[in-house]
Design a protein around this motif. Structure first.
Motif, PDB file in Angstrom:
ATOM      1  N   GLU A   1      23.281  58.163  48.161  1.00  0.00           N
ATOM      2  CA  GLU A   1      23.745  57.908  49.529  1.00  0.00           C
ATOM      3  C   GLU A   1      23.744  59.173  50.374  1.00  0.00           C
ATOM      4  O   GLU A   1      24.024  60.278  49.883  1.00  0.00           O
ATOM      5  CB  GLU A   1      25.151  57.315  49.502  1.00  0.00           C
ATOM      6  CG  GLU A   1      25.176  55.904  48.939  1.00  0.00           C
ATOM      7  CD  GLU A   1      26.587  55.397  48.724  1.00  0.00           C
ATOM      8  OE1 GLU A   1      26.766  54.175  48.725  1.00  0.00           O
ATOM      9  OE2 GLU A   1      27.504  56.231  48.542  1.00  0.00           O
ATOM     10  N   ILE A   2      23.452  58.985  51.651  1.00  0.00           N
ATOM     11  CA  ILE A   2      23.562  60.032  52.656  1.00  0.00           C
ATOM     12  C   ILE A   2      24.453  59.475  53.763  1.00  0.00           C
ATOM     13  O   ILE A   2      24.129  58.442  54.370  1.00  0.00           O
ATOM     14  CB  ILE A   2      22.189  60.440  53.218  1.00  0.00           C
ATOM     15  CG1 ILE A   2      21.300  60.987  52.088  1.00  0.00           C
ATOM     16  CG2 ILE A   2      22.334  61.467  54.321  1.00  0.00           C
ATOM     17  CD1 ILE A   2      19.889  61.322  52.526  1.00  0.00           C
ATOM     18  N   ALA A   3      25.593  60.142  54.019  1.00  0.00           N
ATOM     19  CA  ALA A   3      26.570  59.624  54.973  1.00  0.00           C
ATOM     20  C   ALA A   3      26.741  60.585  56.135  1.00  0.00           C
ATOM     21  O   ALA A   3      26.786  61.809  55.960  1.00  0.00           O
ATOM     22  CB  ALA A   3      27.919  59.397  54.283  1.00  0.00           C
ATOM     23  N   LEU A   4      26.827  60.040  57.337  1.00  0.00           N
ATOM     24  CA  LEU A   4      27.183  60.787  58.532  1.00  0.00           C
ATOM     25  C   LEU A   4      28.336  60.035  59.177  1.00  0.00           C
ATOM     26  O   LEU A   4      28.139  58.983  59.800  1.00  0.00           O
ATOM     27  CB  LEU A   4      26.005  60.892  59.501  1.00  0.00           C
ATOM     28  CG  LEU A   4      26.293  61.644  60.815  1.00  0.00           C
ATOM     29  CD1 LEU A   4      26.669  63.101  60.543  1.00  0.00           C
ATOM     30  CD2 LEU A   4      25.082  61.575  61.750  1.00  0.00           C
ATOM     31  N   GLY A   5      29.543  60.559  58.982  1.00  0.00           N
ATOM     32  CA  GLY A   5      30.713  59.806  59.415  1.00  0.00           C
ATOM     33  C   GLY A   5      30.802  58.528  58.621  1.00  0.00           C
ATOM     34  O   GLY A   5      30.768  58.528  57.384  1.00  0.00           O
ATOM     35  N   ASP A   6      30.889  57.408  59.327  1.00  0.00           N
ATOM     36  CA  ASP A   6      30.985  56.125  58.633  1.00  0.00           C
ATOM     37  C   ASP A   6      29.642  55.416  58.524  1.00  0.00           C
ATOM     38  O   ASP A   6      29.566  54.264  58.125  1.00  0.00           O
ATOM     39  CB  ASP A   6      31.998  55.221  59.338  1.00  0.00           C
ATOM     40  CG  ASP A   6      31.633  54.951  60.789  1.00  0.00           C
ATOM     41  OD1 ASP A   6      30.622  55.516  61.263  1.00  0.00           O
ATOM     42  OD2 ASP A   6      32.366  54.197  61.464  1.00  0.00           O
ATOM     43  N   GLN A   7      28.570  56.144  58.879  1.00  0.00           N
ATOM     44  CA  GLN A   7      27.228  55.571  58.735  1.00  0.00           C
ATOM     45  C   GLN A   7      26.632  56.040  57.411  1.00  0.00           C
ATOM     46  O   GLN A   7      26.527  57.244  57.167  1.00  0.00           O
ATOM     47  CB  GLN A   7      26.326  55.989  59.896  1.00  0.00           C
ATOM     48  CG  GLN A   7      26.784  55.455  61.250  1.00  0.00           C
ATOM     49  CD  GLN A   7      25.823  55.846  62.362  1.00  0.00           C
ATOM     50  OE1 GLN A   7      24.886  56.613  62.147  1.00  0.00           O
ATOM     51  NE2 GLN A   7      26.062  55.336  63.553  1.00  0.00           N
ATOM     52  N   VAL A   8      26.276  55.107  56.572  1.00  0.00           N
ATOM     53  CA  VAL A   8      25.781  55.429  55.234  1.00  0.00           C
ATOM     54  C   VAL A   8      24.366  54.877  55.061  1.00  0.00           C
ATOM     55  O   VAL A   8      24.102  53.714  55.373  1.00  0.00           O
ATOM     56  CB  VAL A   8      26.697  54.835  54.148  1.00  0.00           C
ATOM     57  CG1 VAL A   8      26.152  55.173  52.759  1.00  0.00           C
ATOM     58  CG2 VAL A   8      28.118  55.361  54.303  1.00  0.00           C
ATOM     59  N   THR A   9      23.467  55.742  54.579  1.00  0.00           N
ATOM     60  CA  THR A   9      22.101  55.325  54.245  1.00  0.00           C
ATOM     61  C   THR A   9      21.908  55.496  52.754  1.00  0.00           C
ATOM     62  O   THR A   9      22.266  56.535  52.191  1.00  0.00           O
ATOM     63  CB  THR A   9      21.061  56.184  54.996  1.00  0.00           C
ATOM     64  OG1 THR A   9      21.264  56.045  56.396  1.00  0.00           O
ATOM     65  CG2 THR A   9      19.649  55.752  54.629  1.00  0.00           C
ATOM     66  N   ARG A  10      21.353  54.489  52.108  1.00  0.00           N
ATOM     67  CA  ARG A  10      21.120  54.561  50.669  1.00  0.00           C
ATOM     68  C   ARG A  10      19.621  54.757  50.425  1.00  0.00           C
ATOM     69  O   ARG A  10      18.800  53.961  50.896  1.00  0.00           O
ATOM     70  CB  ARG A  10      21.619  53.293  49.978  1.00  0.00           C
ATOM     71  CG  ARG A  10      21.331  53.270  48.478  1.00  0.00           C
ATOM     72  CD  ARG A  10      22.106  52.165  47.785  1.00  0.00           C
ATOM     73  NE  ARG A  10      23.518  52.478  47.748  1.00  0.00           N
ATOM     74  CZ  ARG A  10      24.466  51.594  47.423  1.00  0.00           C
ATOM     75  NH1 ARG A  10      24.130  50.342  47.120  1.00  0.00           N
ATOM     76  NH2 ARG A  10      25.730  51.944  47.413  1.00  0.00           N
ATOM     77  N   LEU A  11      19.299  55.830  49.717  1.00  0.00           N
ATOM     78  CA  LEU A  11      17.909  56.114  49.362  1.00  0.00           C
ATOM     79  C   LEU A  11      17.538  55.453  48.042  1.00  0.00           C
ATOM     80  O   LEU A  11      18.409  55.156  47.220  1.00  0.00           O
ATOM     81  CB  LEU A  11      17.687  57.624  49.219  1.00  0.00           C
ATOM     82  CG  LEU A  11      17.765  58.496  50.472  1.00  0.00           C
ATOM     83  CD1 LEU A  11      17.493  59.950  50.082  1.00  0.00           C
ATOM     84  CD2 LEU A  11      16.763  58.052  51.525  1.00  0.00           C
TER      85      LEU A  11
ATOM     86  N   LYS B   1      11.154  58.595  53.840  1.00  0.00           N
ATOM     87  CA  LYS B   1      12.472  57.961  53.780  1.00  0.00           C
ATOM     88  C   LYS B   1      13.604  58.990  53.887  1.00  0.00           C
ATOM     89  O   LYS B   1      14.643  58.727  54.497  1.00  0.00           O
ATOM     90  CB  LYS B   1      12.582  57.146  52.500  1.00  0.00           C
ATOM     91  CG  LYS B   1      11.695  55.905  52.534  1.00  0.00           C
ATOM     92  CD  LYS B   1      11.628  55.187  51.191  1.00  0.00           C
ATOM     93  CE  LYS B   1      10.687  53.984  51.295  1.00  0.00           C
ATOM     94  NZ  LYS B   1      10.507  53.296  50.000  1.00  0.00           N
ATOM     95  N   ILE B   2      13.386  60.167  53.294  1.00  0.00           N
ATOM     96  CA  ILE B   2      14.389  61.227  53.430  1.00  0.00           C
ATOM     97  C   ILE B   2      14.514  61.632  54.896  1.00  0.00           C
ATOM     98  O   ILE B   2      15.620  61.759  55.440  1.00  0.00           O
ATOM     99  CB  ILE B   2      14.015  62.442  52.559  1.00  0.00           C
ATOM    100  CG1 ILE B   2      14.094  62.077  51.073  1.00  0.00           C
ATOM    101  CG2 ILE B   2      14.933  63.626  52.860  1.00  0.00           C
ATOM    102  CD1 ILE B   2      13.476  63.126  50.160  1.00  0.00           C
ATOM    103  N   ARG B   3      13.366  61.822  55.545  1.00  0.00           N
ATOM    104  CA  ARG B   3      13.402  62.209  56.955  1.00  0.00           C
ATOM    105  C   ARG B   3      14.057  61.137  57.813  1.00  0.00           C
ATOM    106  O   ARG B   3      14.794  61.430  58.759  1.00  0.00           O
ATOM    107  CB  ARG B   3      11.979  62.487  57.445  1.00  0.00           C
ATOM    108  CG  ARG B   3      11.452  63.839  56.983  1.00  0.00           C
ATOM    109  CD  ARG B   3      10.082  64.104  57.535  1.00  0.00           C
ATOM    110  NE  ARG B   3       9.700  65.500  57.313  1.00  0.00           N
ATOM    111  CZ  ARG B   3       8.484  65.902  57.043  1.00  0.00           C
ATOM    112  NH1 ARG B   3       7.517  65.009  56.954  1.00  0.00           N
ATOM    113  NH2 ARG B   3       8.220  67.183  56.868  1.00  0.00           N
ATOM    114  N   LYS B   4      13.795  59.900  57.486  1.00  0.00           N
ATOM    115  CA  LYS B   4      14.391  58.804  58.249  1.00  0.00           C
ATOM    116  C   LYS B   4      15.912  58.819  58.100  1.00  0.00           C
ATOM    117  O   LYS B   4      16.638  58.595  59.074  1.00  0.00           O
ATOM    118  CB  LYS B   4      13.820  57.471  57.783  1.00  0.00           C
ATOM    119  CG  LYS B   4      14.161  56.295  58.703  1.00  0.00           C
ATOM    120  CD  LYS B   4      13.470  55.048  58.206  1.00  0.00           C
ATOM    121  CE  LYS B   4      13.695  53.899  59.187  1.00  0.00           C
ATOM    122  NZ  LYS B   4      12.909  54.073  60.416  1.00  0.00           N
ATOM    123  N   ALA B   5      16.392  59.094  56.906  1.00  0.00           N
ATOM    124  CA  ALA B   5      17.836  59.118  56.668  1.00  0.00           C
ATOM    125  C   ALA B   5      18.517  60.196  57.492  1.00  0.00           C
ATOM    126  O   ALA B   5      19.643  60.022  57.975  1.00  0.00           O
ATOM    127  CB  ALA B   5      18.112  59.324  55.180  1.00  0.00           C
TER     128      ALA B   5
END
Length: 533
Positions: free
Chosen positions: A23-33, A78-82
């Protein structure tokens, strides 16, 4: 740097990266790779600031498992998108052309005592079902978006695009000219974009992207399909289909060019480029005749040259301000002079210059028109004027390969064949699909440098690309004499005379713009030994 096992979370640009949960989180926004994408990211963490090659990444992440290059490319995407990272102006991962990738963002491990507020364990415990549903919806929506592609830029900071010959899928060979013309027009449009190096695709092409296309004309309609793909991975970055009235062809070509520029994420004035692309003519009938004329001119024989001239004249009749048609018309007259296809060669050369100057007066900023002026002045042996015109062409387009090639040709005409070689090499580098003339100019220079093995390789390539061209055969015969193969040289002369029975050295030197007497004497002597008088 400590391993991910010691420090399971990292801070990158205010994002919290948790490898254990991908997971990559920015505040309460979480992206799962995907797991492999996270492994790539962690490996880059471990080598922050270093250039890591594609091979190193593939070995480290996939090991002995054979995967395509697109697996790594998609992981980087996908990493860049996250991180919402821009490949052209990266903040996280930088592409190093021909070498690999480098993590440029600051990375620091998140101490365990500070990590609790960021872990998702309590959230998952409180509402696991809802989170899974939301995460699943997020991933589904994310996958529906167009992938962000990385624009690979070389050391010259320009994107290299190779354009494959467009296919005529109508089943009617008479429509081949249209597919060729559409492809050439789009190629010319891309050449005019400062950030792009565009060339035709061939087996030796080295490019970042490939553009392919199909053209279908059915009555009053035309359909053009294009596909832009990563040259290394084969990943398709953009597909387009334009199905319009044939009368909209010019507009469709401008739209394709604008869409390609957008797909390549290039920051240019699209409105200006579109207007420039359409400045050729407003008449679709004139444009269609122009495309037919350009295709007819390619074989370089008297019949096709005459046919091309008529088509250019018809195009001009429909649009008297069609600059490129005047430029093409000039080339037909110059060909008459150069090849001795008319009795009054001086009149032909005068017509060539008049038509070229007319083209230039209509469109003074098109490099093509300066090239035509340069070509005509070369035939007149006004080399200073020719070089001035060619340098003007290069001012307007520094990557204009034809101007470099003709400058190289002038060096040989004036007795400086060694100076030809670097100019032609640069020209071929800029235009990897170089036409027969490039190889002829190289072969000619090598002959006068007494490097006949190299000369014959290039002259053979020139002759294969244009069998009706006699100049390549002349130099091949001369090289064979130098190598002591008189029999092959005599056979080559027979081929020349079978194509043009009245051909003679006197005819050749009448219009040939060489001024080096030493070279003239050497070539005359060698050809005489082969039986050409």
């Amino acid at each position: 740097m400590p391993s991910s096992e010691d420090h399971p979370q990292y801070v990158v640009l205010d994002h919290i990266v948790t490898p254990d949960t991908n997971e990559i989180a920015l505040g309460d926004q979480v992206t799962r790779l995907e797991p492999k994408s996270m492994e790539v990211l962690v490996h880059l963490f471990a080598h922050a600031g270093e250039v890591v090659s594609r091979d190193q990444l593939q070995d480290a992440i996939w090991g002995d498992v054979i995967v395509g290059d697109d697996s790594l490319t998609n992981a980087i995407i996908k990493i860049r998108k996250a991180f919402k990272d821009d490949a052209r102006n990266p903040r996280v991962i930088e592409t190093i052309p021909k070498r690999g990738y480098r993590l440029i963002a600051d990375v620091s491990p998140l101490a365990p005592q500070h990590a609790g507020g960021w872990k998702l364990g309590s959230i998952l415990a409180a509402g696991a079902g809802m989170l899974v549903l939301i995460a699943g919806l997020f991933v589904a929506l994310w996958q529906l978006e167009d992938p962000v592609h990385e624009v690979v830029v070389r050391g010259d900071d320009r994107v290299h695009v190779a354009v494959a010959p467009f296919q005529n899928i109508s089943g009617d060979p008479a429509q081949d000219y249209l597919a060729q013309g559409v492809q050439q027009s789009i190629l010319n449009g891309l050449v005019g974009v400062p950030q792009v190096v565009a060339s035709q695709l061939n087996t030796g092409s080295s490019a970042d992207y490939h553009l392919e296309g199909n053209v279908l004309r059915a009555g009053a309609r035309i359909r053009i399909d294009t596909r832009l793909s990563d040259a290394v991975t084969g990943v398709i970055l953009s597909t387009q289909r334009h199905d319009r009235a044939f009368s909209d062809l010019l507009e469709v070509q401008a739209l394709i060019e604008a869409d390609l520029v957008a797909a390549l994420a290039l920051d240019i004035d699209l409105a200006h480029r579109t207007a420039q692309s359409r400045a050729l003519t407003d008449s679709i009938e004139a444009y269609d005749l122009f495309l037919q004329a350009r295709a007819a001119l390619l074989p370089r024989d008297p019949q096709s040259n005459t046919h091309a001239r008529r088509l250019y004249q018809q195009a001009i009749a429909r649009d008297p301000n069609f600059a490129r048609a005047y430029g093409g018309l000039a080339l037909t007259h110059a060909a008459d002079f150069r090849n001795g296809w008319v009795n009054d060669t001086e009149h032909a050369l005068g017509q060539a210059q008049a038509m070229a100057e007319t083209a230039l007066s209509i469109e003074p900023d098109l490099p093509d028109q300066y090239w035509v002026i340069g070509y005509v002045q070369t035939q007149r042996r006004n080399f200073a004027a020719a070089e001035a015109a060619l340098n003007e062409a290069r001012k307007r387009d520094p990557g204009y390969a034809d101007a470099l090639a003709l400058l190289g040709g002038i060096r040989t005409y004036t007795g400086q064949p060694a100076d030809t070689l670097p100019l032609l090499r640069d020209a071929i580098r800029l235009q990897p699909d170089a036409g027969y003339l490039y190889f002829l100019l190289l072969g000619r220079a090598y002959y006068f440098l007494d490097e006949c093995e190299q000369a014959l390789i290039n002259l053979g390539e020139a002759s294969a690309r244009n069998p009706s061209n006699l100049e390549a055969r002349i130099y091949m015969a001369a090289c064979m004499v130098r190598q002591g193969d008189i029999e092959s040289a005599e056979w080559e002369v027979e081929e020349i005379l079978s194509i043009e029975p009245m051909y003679s050295l006197k005819t050749f030197w009448t219009t040939y713009p060489m001024t080096s007497q030493t070279q003239i004497t050497a070539l005359t002597s060698d050809l005489g030994k082969a039986g050409l008088q």
